[in-house]
Scaffold this active site. Structure first.
Site, PDB file in Angstrom:
ATOM      1  N   GLU A   1       0.817  -1.207   0.000  1.00 41.56           N
ATOM      2  CA  GLU A   1       0.000   0.000   0.000  1.00 41.56           C
ATOM      3  C   GLU A   1       0.858   1.267   0.000  1.00 41.56           C
ATOM      4  O   GLU A   1       0.535   2.247  -0.653  1.00 41.56           O
ATOM      5  CB  GLU A   1      -0.909  -0.012   1.232  1.00 41.56           C
ATOM      6  CG  GLU A   1      -2.334   0.353   0.895  1.00 41.56           C
ATOM      7  CD  GLU A   1      -3.202   0.420   2.137  1.00 41.56           C
ATOM      8  OE1 GLU A   1      -2.887  -0.294   3.115  1.00 41.56           O
ATOM      9  OE2 GLU A   1      -4.164   1.191   2.127  1.00 41.56           O
ATOM     10  N   ASP A   2       1.964   1.251   0.752  1.00 41.78           N
ATOM     11  CA  ASP A   2       2.682   2.497   0.998  1.00 41.78           C
ATOM     12  C   ASP A   2       4.080   2.611   0.392  1.00 41.78           C
ATOM     13  O   ASP A   2       4.743   3.617   0.592  1.00 41.78           O
ATOM     14  CB  ASP A   2       2.804   2.731   2.519  1.00 41.78           C
ATOM     15  CG  ASP A   2       1.432   2.980   3.148  1.00 41.78           C
ATOM     16  OD1 ASP A   2       0.526   3.388   2.406  1.00 41.78           O
ATOM     17  OD2 ASP A   2       1.288   2.753   4.351  1.00 41.78           O
TER      18      ASP A   2
END
Ligand code: MN
Length: 702
Positions: A75-76
């Site tokens: 996600e990051d």
């Protein structure tokens, strides 16, 4: 941040972990999140490490901890699921992917049924990913103070709404309590502070009181040579708040803000210890619960008893073995961690809930309804009862006989008349008696009513009832629609060769096919005037519109629409004149609802333009000549539409109502209904279906 030191700190928590794999993962994660900061200003890497520590304390295996460390990478950071798969294998990659999916579902990014199905199918294989998500949420709750106020509230609400019940459902009580207290603190800071300071102020007093119980207990146990560990602990702030709200009382009126816990070595000792407790203080029988014999669905086991302690105060005592205590703290996770030692049936029990959800998703097409079901299934299940076959049915508190019947089988719910429990007959809206064997009474002539929706508490029952009603109303609308259509064709004297084609009809009324055209017409969604205007062009008459109108009004009486059982869901008895089945009536089409029935001489009706009124006639059986009189006396609670339900129920069995008297007195309705019936089976059926109506207390046939 040193991978090796961090790996060792995890191994400190759980020595069984694979050091090499941890170091490799940590090196990768540290590099991936390099330069990223949390809102608190701390390096981002602290977050996945905190998550990993929590997972290690739950005794999760190395694979789960690796996935926990990697949970925010896709996600990051720049890395993709594919790259995780290459470096750490399919299992880890799938777990990381599923954790990300929970966030997407929560954020409403992807609430499609397809995502749910994929996600649940995977959760049922690896339920540990829920533990990762909970550990993630727990750390996020710990650093909530750095976010804007609005975000704090939103995240806290979601935590109370979704994650804490999830932890409860899995028996992860330590998570549940911590998440609840943190969220409550942000949502209601003043109430939180008030309870917290009360606990602090009274802590000395409470500690003394706890000792006044533990001390004699310890002496007793020593004398009897029962090896055990006795502790007293204060309840969590949010649970105290919940108790205050549920009982509507102040904190100093609560007796159970602490509990005494006795941990023993084996199951038999639990009952021995219970005997000693009851020996010292008198128990309140109604509060005794044996969750050892009947574990909660989340596998929680313990004996709970409430006794009258020193100074007449009520004290809750929980008694359990070390193993049970472990399960209470780590929940199902304790079992997953030792899954290789797990007996097959225990593993299956673990999966009951996930299996139920996986099954349910096929029956609920709409993702909002599914979310509702998911949420409900997360709520603590505290009532249960048995089927005559010995199957345990667990339901949310407040569930009714109807919920029970639908939980056993949809068909049983639809035919449910009530239940027999320990020789007594219960109505369908009665709460299920906990722990009893429930025999559902059923009849083929029974069918769901709209009022059932308010009596069923579970989504499953409500969905089934709604589904059934929708289908029934659609089928009846088609029947009624056809009758109206036939009548109009007849009125306007349109000859067979001039009948409009199906295609033209559907096109004119924007219907997909003739069936849906009839359905709309029967439901009252198409104004009669529009039908009229449309049919005008097919009429044999050369007269103009005004003459047609005249024709319509005059011939109305000769050609009534026959109504009865087949249209019962579309018959609405007007409240202005309270018409009853069997007496002379007229109708008006109401959009979406069908026919509103008025007495022929109703004043309200006389204000409605003639061409909007429908001439109606009640259906009578062919052998109407052999009719005989019968009088019903009915006692019921006064509630909305009770008369309508009574009439529908009578109309269903083709009886004709001759006269009715209803009186309301002190929230009670007393009624007398004079009927014409044709045989005794009909009376029996009417009596039976009246008795199944909510609020009906007594039916007597004279
Ligand atoms: Mn995270």
């Amino acid at each position: 941040m040193n991978p090796e030191d961090t790996a060792l700190s995890l191994i400190d928590i759980n020595p069984k972990l694979d050091k090499g794999l941890l170091i490799k993962t940590l090196a990768f994660v540290i590099e991936a999140h390099k330069g990223q900061m949390r809102k608190s200003g701390a390096p981002y890497i602290r977050h996945p490490i905190e998550v990993a520590k929590t997972l290690a304390s739950l005794r999760m295996d190395t694979t789960v901890i690796v996935a926990g460390l990697l949970h925010d990478v896709v996600e990051d950071t720049k890395y993709s699921t594919e790259e995780i798969k290459e470096k750490f294998g399919t299992e880890v990659a799938e777990m990381v992917d599923s954790v990300t999916k929970i966030s997407d579902i929560q954020k409403g990014i992807d609430r499609t049924a397809k995502t749910f199905k994929k996600f649940l199918a995977y959760v049922s294989k690896r339920p540990q990913i829920i533990a990762i998500k909970l550990a993630d949420r727990l750390d996020n709750m710990h650093s909530l103070q750095y976010l804007a106020l609005e975000r704090q509230k939103a995240i806290s609400e979601e935590t109370l709404d979704f994650y804490a019940p999830l932890a409860h459902r899995l028996g992860l009580y330590s998570f549940k309590f911590e998440l609840e207290d943190l969220a409550f603190k942000y949502l209601h800071p003043e109430e939180y502070a008030a309870i917290e300071s009360h606990l602090e102020l009274t802590s000395k007093e409470r500690e003394d009181y706890i000792q006044s119980i533990i001390f004699p207990l310890n002496i007793k146990m020593n004398l009897e040579q029962l090896d055990c560990d006795i502790r007293g602990r204060s309840k969590h702030i949010y649970s105290i708040h919940e108790k205050m709200t549920a009982r509507g009382c102040k904190i100093d009126e609560l007796y159970d803000i602490f509990a005494i816990r006795i941990i023993v070595n084996q199951i038999a000792d639990c009952y021995v210890a219970l005997g000693y407790v009851h020996n010292l203080w008198m128990p309140l029988y109604s509060r005794f619960k044996d969750y050892i014999a009947i574990p909660k669905p989340n596998l929680y086991q313990s004996l709970h008893t409430t006794v009258i302690g020193p100074y007449g105060k009520l004290v809750e005592v929980q008694i359990r073995t070390k193993d049970m205590n472990e399960t209470a703290e780590y929940g199902m996770a304790a079992h997953w961690a030792y899954k290789f030692n797990l007996k097959k049936e225990e593993l299956e029990k673990n999966m009951d809930w996930v299996n139920a959800i996986t099954k349910m998703q096929n029956e609920i097409p709409n993702s909002t309804e599914f979310l509702g079901f998911l949420h409900e299934s997360l709520l603590p299940e505290d009532s249960y009862a048995w089927t005559p076959q010995g199957k345990k049915i667990s339901l949310p508190l407040g569930s009714t006989i109807l919920d029970f019947a639908f939980a056993v089988h949809t068909d049983l719910g639809i035919r449910c008349l009530g239940a027999r429990v320990a020789g007594k007959v219960l109505s369908i809206d009665a709460h299920i008696p906990i722990g009893e064997t429930i025999q559902i009474l059923q009849s083929d002539s029974q069918e769901p009513q709209e009022t059932w929706l308010s009596m069923a508490k579970t989504q499953k029952a409500q969905n089934s009832i709604r589904h059934w009603l929708r289908k029934a109303v659609a089928a009846q609308s088609v029947i009624l629609g056809k009758k109206i259509w036939q009548k109009e064709l007849h009125y306007l004297k349109i000859s067979k060769e001039n009948f409009p084609g199906d295609y033209d009809i559907c096109k004119a009324f924007n219907a997909q096919n003739m069936n849906s055209f009839y359905e709309s017409l029967g439901k009252g969604e198409i104004p009669l005037k529009d039908i009229f205007v449309f049919l005008k062009q097919y009429s044999d008459h050369s007269q103009g519109w005004s003459k047609l109108k005249l024709l319509f009004s005059s011939s109305d009486e000769d050609n009534p629409i026959i109504i009865g059982h087949n249209e019962r869901f579309l018959l609405n008895y007007a409240s202005c004149c309270n018409p009853v089945p069997g007496t002379p009536v007229k109708g008006i089409l109401k959009s979406g609802k069908g026919i509103e029935i008025h007495k022929e001489d109703c004043k309200i009706l006389s204000k409605i333009p003639q061409e909007q009124r429908l001439a109606l006639q009640w259906e009578t059986p062919e052998n109407a000549k052999r009719e005989r009189k019968c009088i019903l006396r009915i006692e019921a609670e006064d509630r909305v539409a009770i008369e309508k339900d009574i009439f529908n129920s009578i109309a269903k069995h083709n009886a004709i109502v001759k006269k009715t008297i209803f009186e309301n007195k002190e929230e009670r309705v007393k009624g007398r209904v004079d009927l014409l019936v044709f045989n005794s089976a009909q009376i029996k059926n009417i009596e039976q279906s009246l008795q199944a109506i909510v609020g009906i207390r007594k039916v007597t046939v004279l």
